[in-house]
Write a protein that holds these residues in place. Structure first.
Motif, short mmCIF file in Angstrom:
data_model
loop_
_atom_site.label_atom_id
_atom_site.label_comp_id
_atom_site.label_asym_id
_atom_site.label_seq_id
_atom_site.Cartn_x
_atom_site.Cartn_y
_atom_site.Cartn_z
N LYS A 28 -19.34 2.69 45.88
CA LYS A 28 -20.72 2.54 46.35
C LYS A 28 -21.55 3.74 45.92
O LYS A 28 -21.15 4.88 46.13
N LYS A 29 -22.70 3.45 45.36
CA LYS A 29 -23.64 4.53 45.04
C LYS A 29 -24.39 4.90 46.32
O LYS A 29 -24.21 4.27 47.36
N ASP A 31 -27.30 4.28 47.29
CA ASP A 31 -28.10 3.20 47.87
C ASP A 31 -27.24 2.00 48.26
O ASP A 31 -27.75 0.91 48.49
N ASP A 32 -25.93 2.20 48.33
CA ASP A 32 -24.93 1.18 48.69
C ASP A 32 -24.76 0.08 47.63
O ASP A 32 -24.05 -0.88 47.85
#
Length: 81
Positions: A28-29, A31-32
C-alpha cells in the motif's frame, strides 16, 4: 515468543492471516492505493506472538512479479488484488 508460519501444515486455523500463499498482493502506498511496482504473490506468512497475551504481529514475504525479488512487509501495509 512463538512463531507460526503460514506454510506449516499444522498452522492453526484461527491464526490471524488475512492472505494465503499464492494470493496476489501489492504494498500500500501512502494514499492506500496499491503500489504497482510491488505487485507480487505471497510466498510465506509469519505470526509472531507472545504466550503471555497480546495479538502479536503478522508479516508476509512477497515475491514481486516484475523481477522475482522478495520483500517482507507488515500485514497492515498489504492490499489484495
Amino acid at each position: 515468543m512463538i512463531r507460526v508460519r503460514l506454510s506449516d501444515p499444522n498452522c492453526p486455523s484461527d491464526a490471524p492471516f488475512r492472505f494465503r500463499i499464492g494470493d496476489r498482493v501489492a504494498w500500500k502506498k501512502g494514499d492506500d492505493a496499491p503500489g504497482l511496482d510491488s505487485v507480487g504473490v505471497v510466498v510465506e506468512g509469519v505470526w509472531e506472538h507472545w504466550v503471555a497475551g497480546g495479538s502479536g504481529v503478522v508479516w508476509y514475504r512477497v515475491q514481486r512479479e516484475k523481477d522475482k525479488l522478495y520483500y517482507k512487509v507488515h500485514h497492515s501495509r498489504l492490499v489484495g488484488l
